[in-house]
Design a protein around this motif. Structure first.
Motif, PDB file in Angstrom:
ATOM      1  N   GLY A   1       0.825  -1.139  -0.030  1.00  0.00           N
ATOM      2  CA  GLY A   1      -0.064  -0.032  -0.006  1.00  0.00           C
ATOM      3  C   GLY A   1       0.764   1.139  -0.074  1.00  0.00           C
ATOM      4  O   GLY A   1       1.976   1.339  -0.624  1.00  0.00           O
ATOM      5  N   MET A   2       0.290   2.381   0.731  1.00  0.00           N
ATOM      6  CA  MET A   2       1.154   3.483   0.599  1.00  0.00           C
ATOM      7  C   MET A   2       1.846   3.630   2.019  1.00  0.00           C
ATOM      8  O   MET A   2       2.633   4.767   2.413  1.00  0.00           O
ATOM      9  CB  MET A   2       0.033   4.687   0.828  1.00  0.00           C
ATOM     10  N   SER A   3       2.223   2.639   2.807  1.00  0.00           N
ATOM     11  CA  SER A   3       2.818   2.722   4.169  1.00  0.00           C
ATOM     12  C   SER A   3       4.352   3.035   4.114  1.00  0.00           C
ATOM     13  O   SER A   3       4.630   3.929   4.838  1.00  0.00           O
ATOM     14  CB  SER A   3       2.792   1.627   4.850  1.00  0.00           C
ATOM     15  N   ARG A   4       4.817   2.761   3.088  1.00  0.00           N
ATOM     16  CA  ARG A   4       6.402   3.074   3.114  1.00  0.00           C
ATOM     17  C   ARG A   4       6.714   4.544   2.573  1.00  0.00           C
ATOM     18  O   ARG A   4       7.396   5.449   3.165  1.00  0.00           O
ATOM     19  CB  ARG A   4       7.100   2.187   2.079  1.00  0.00           C
ATOM     20  N   GLN A   5       5.583   4.934   1.537  1.00  0.00           N
ATOM     21  CA  GLN A   5       5.403   6.492   1.374  1.00  0.00           C
ATOM     22  C   GLN A   5       5.255   7.391   2.600  1.00  0.00           C
ATOM     23  O   GLN A   5       5.683   8.404   2.786  1.00  0.00           O
ATOM     24  CB  GLN A   5       4.657   6.605   0.308  1.00  0.00           C
ATOM     25  N   ARG A   6       4.262   6.905   3.248  1.00  0.00           N
ATOM     26  CA  ARG A   6       3.893   7.628   4.633  1.00  0.00           C
ATOM     27  C   ARG A   6       5.072   7.692   5.536  1.00  0.00           C
ATOM     28  O   ARG A   6       5.261   8.440   6.352  1.00  0.00           O
ATOM     29  CB  ARG A   6       2.533   6.991   5.221  1.00  0.00           C
ATOM     30  N   LEU A   7       5.769   6.724   5.723  1.00  0.00           N
ATOM     31  CA  LEU A   7       6.879   6.423   6.525  1.00  0.00           C
ATOM     32  C   LEU A   7       7.771   7.469   6.298  1.00  0.00           C
ATOM     33  O   LEU A   7       8.386   8.080   6.972  1.00  0.00           O
ATOM     34  CB  LEU A   7       7.612   5.003   6.667  1.00  0.00           C
ATOM     35  N   LEU A   8       7.925   7.600   4.917  1.00  0.00           N
ATOM     36  CA  LEU A   8       8.964   8.566   4.467  1.00  0.00           C
ATOM     37  C   LEU A   8       8.709   9.957   4.826  1.00  0.00           C
ATOM     38  O   LEU A   8       9.448  10.921   5.456  1.00  0.00           O
ATOM     39  CB  LEU A   8       9.343   8.357   2.914  1.00  0.00           C
ATOM     40  N   LEU A   9       7.408  10.403   4.840  1.00  0.00           N
ATOM     41  CA  LEU A   9       6.930  11.542   5.046  1.00  0.00           C
ATOM     42  C   LEU A   9       7.181  11.825   6.577  1.00  0.00           C
ATOM     43  O   LEU A   9       7.427  12.906   7.163  1.00  0.00           O
ATOM     44  CB  LEU A   9       5.345  11.426   4.726  1.00  0.00           C
ATOM     45  N   SER A  10       6.534  10.712   7.395  1.00  0.00           N
ATOM     46  CA  SER A  10       6.835  10.946   8.850  1.00  0.00           C
ATOM     47  C   SER A  10       8.419  11.077   9.273  1.00  0.00           C
ATOM     48  O   SER A  10       8.767  11.911  10.160  1.00  0.00           O
ATOM     49  CB  SER A  10       6.544   9.700   9.509  1.00  0.00           C
ATOM     50  N   LEU A  11       9.335  10.420   8.516  1.00  0.00           N
ATOM     51  CA  LEU A  11      10.922  10.630   8.804  1.00  0.00           C
ATOM     52  C   LEU A  11      11.344  11.959   8.313  1.00  0.00           C
ATOM     53  O   LEU A  11      12.191  12.519   8.708  1.00  0.00           O
ATOM     54  CB  LEU A  11      11.665   9.581   8.086  1.00  0.00           C
TER      55      LEU A  11
END
Length: 640
Positions: free
Chosen positions: A214-224
């Motif tokens: 899904g989009m979880s890795r992209q959201r992780l990058l946004l959080s980082l």
């Protein structure tokens, strides 16, 4: 259970463990995640894989331009490098990749380093060791931030292992990578509990997480992104953010803002006072006594009014039929109420109108004026009725401290007994996530008298003791409708009676009316919750006066007053824009802004009338401006 999406190094109230109803995936718009890219915002299918490749031949042939100084141009306070890098990022986001490459070559400014590109690719590709190594090179602000960032990376790694049902390796990550970071013991407990789940689907559901595909890795990058200096890794779509901030500033600086027309970048925004509704175009005088409440239909074509003459009237507000007239017809007069009609509510489809009088709620067919049902269930006066946004039912509340939930046919579904307050008003948020009730406590509290400082006698007599005081608490109660829990109970010790509540279209803010000790309307941010702003200048006494949001972007706050005027403030600044006279003696009890026409609102008063207020060039019922000019009686404020 659900994993909070905040950053573990920040000091925040832990999120609830069970959060099935709203996932982190739902809180971020994927369209905002696209960073600078190789082609139209994406490279290799990922909006974050942002490798800096060697410039193509057409860019290598471009000569670098060397300019003096660091400012964008002479006299500018803008740093040239920052500006040019944002332009490069914007060009790539839009899809002008060749132009971005040429600008990068000509200016000599690179959008980002190879380390940033490697970091993006490591996160999106799931290469977690490479991601941690790259993170160390990107200059996290402090040790706490580095630990917090590593926790987020290891958490993603752990969840993906659970999704793959590799429980042994997931347990090793939990024990050797997550636990030693000592970030959040409660979160670790939530993570460890996921080991007991039997399937990948359960892991995704209970974690509020959409999986590796899904989009979880992209959201992780946004959080980082929060842990990396912005000069190293520019936040996504930064130029767009700056322009949106400029737009918001101009909107808030526009005193009479009342337009949904898109802003132009070529000129500063300013609305004319001519779009501001400050003229009475209709005076409706069919009621025989004070008018206490009014509500527009959802399509903006009808207005319902409630009076102490024990009737409610449905008015059809039509288009302008000449340059000096607007059509208005009392379509239905709803009679046979046993007492004063003090509340109204339109169903979302405008087919049904609810009225409340004393302890009885009536359901009316709006097209025929036929009463379908009389509903009983309250033991004291019903003070408010409110439909649910989806039309599945409605809510009633009263001075009996009861909240009753009804279906759309008038059958009771649930009753909340002994709510801690005698309820004066209720509101549901348009998105269906919250429900608010305001009122006063059922029983008074005793406030002990302060001790006397001077115990000496006066004229041979001792000072009389100061008696204890009994006061009723004023409260705002906010329920999280989605999760079925009380979200906040706010006691307002320093304010007068809490008389009314309205929720903004975006479901984030509530407008709370107070009187008589504090004649003010308060704007509350429900995400806090905290009071964001006050609006003062009007006069409130013992009467219930209902205020509202108004204007195209809910730019205005509007309220009646016991001095017979209508007060309008700018929402963002609290500045009083106008105090409109026109009603006769007594209170202006309620105001309501037309949901379809930004330049029209209505007010009702103790003077037995309803006034329709519009801009000097009234809009038609579909929101367009009629042709021709109007003549106004400037003394009376009405059309002639």
């Amino acid at each position: 259970m659900r994993l909070p999406d905040d950053h573990p190094s920040r000091s925040r109230t832990p999120s609830p463990v069970l959060l099935e109803h709203r996932s982190l995936v739902d809180t971020i718009d994927p369209s905002t995640l696209a960073g600078p890219s190789g082609s139209n915002g994406h490279l290799n299918g990922s909006p974050f894989s942002n490798r800096h490749v060697p410039p193509p031949s057409y860019a290598r042939d471009v000569a670098k331009v060397t300019l003096a100084g660091t400012a964008l141009y002479e006299g500018s306070h803008i740093d040239r490098e920052e500006f040019v890098r944002l332009v490069i990022q914007s060009l790539r986001d839009v899809g002008y990749v060749e132009s971005a490459d040429v600008l990068e070559a000509e200016s000599g400014y690179r959008l980002e380093s190879a380390f940033v590109a490697a970091f993006r690719e490591a996160i999106v590709g799931g290469h977690w060791d490479d991601a941690e190594n790259a993170m160390d090179r990107l200059g996290a602000l402090d040790e706490d931030d580095r630990r917090a960032a590593k926790f987020l990376i290891s958490q993603q790694k752990y969840l993906e292992l659970l999704e793959e049902q590799d429980l042994n390796t997931a347990l090793v990550v939990l024990r050797t990578e997550l636990a030693p970071l000592n970030v959040d013991s409660e979160r670790l407990q939530v993570l460890s509990s996921l080991l007991m789940l039997a399937s990948a689907e359960e892991v995704r559901r209970c974690a509020g997480w959409d999986g590796a595909s899904g989009m979880s890795r992209q959201r992780l990058l946004l959080s980082l992104q929060h842990y990396i200096p912005s000069s190293v890794m520019i936040p996504s779509r930064r130029f767009d953010t700056l322009l949106e901030q400029a737009r918001e500033y101009q909107r808030n600086s526009c005193l009479y803002h009342n337009s949904s027309t898109p802003f132009s970048l070529y000129t500063d925004h300013a609305c004319s006072q001519d779009s501001f509704p400050n003229v009475t175009t209709l005076i409706l005088a069919e009621h025989e006594d004070e008018v206490w409440d009014l509500k527009w239909s959802n399509d903006g074509c009808y207005l319902a009014t409630a009076s102490s003459d024990r009737t409610a009237i449905i008015w059809r507000i039509g288009p302008s039929i000449s340059v000096t007239e607007r059509e208005c017809v009392p379509e239905q007069v709803l009679r046979n109420h046993s007492d004063i009609v003090n509340g109204l509510a339109w169903s979302p489809d405008d087919e049904t109108l609810l009225t409340c009088a004393d302890r009885v709620i009536k359901m009316w067919k709006t097209k025929t004026g036929v009463c379908m049902k009389d509903l009983s269930g309250h033991k004291d006066m019903v003070t408010a009725v409110e439909w649910l946004p989806d039309g599945s039912g409605f809510i009633s509340a009263g001075m009996d401290s009861r909240i009753i939930f009804w279906d759309n046919q008038g059958k009771q579904r649930d009753v909340w007994e002994n709510v801690p307050i005698r309820i004066t008003d209720i509101a549901t948020s348009p998105d269906g996530s919250r429900f608010i009730a305001v009122g006063i406590s059922r029983e008074p509290i005793t406030v002990e008298a302060p001790p006397l400082v001077d115990q000496h006698e006066t004229n041979g007599r001792p000072h009389p003791p100061i008696p204890d005081t009994q006061l009723f608490e004023k409260r705002i109660m906010v329920w999280n409708w989605t999760e079925g829990r009380l979200e906040a109970s706010i006691t307002l010790e320093d304010y007068g009676e809490v008389t009314s509540v309205k929720i903004s279209r975006d479901s984030r803010f509530a407008l709370i009316g107070h009187g008589p000790d504090a004649s003010e309307v308060q704007l509350w941010d429900l995400d806090g919750p905290r009071m964001a702003r006050k609006y003062t200048g009007h006069r409130l006494g013992k009467n219930v006066i209902r205020s509202c949001f108004g204007g195209a972007d809910e730019h205005f706050i509007v309220s009646g007053s016991e001095n017979g005027k209508v007060y309008i403030w700018q929402r963002g600044t609290g500045e009083l824009i106008d105090a409109l006279a026109g009603h006769g003696q007594g209170s202006v009890n309620c105001v309501a802004w037309n949901p379809r026409i930004p330049s029209m609102f209505a007010s009702c008063s103790d003077d037995k009338t309803i006034r329709i207020w519009e801009s000097p060039a009234p809009a038609s019922i579909d929101g367009t401006q009629p042709k021709g000019k109007q003549r106004w009686d400037t003394d009376a404020g009405a059309v002639r």
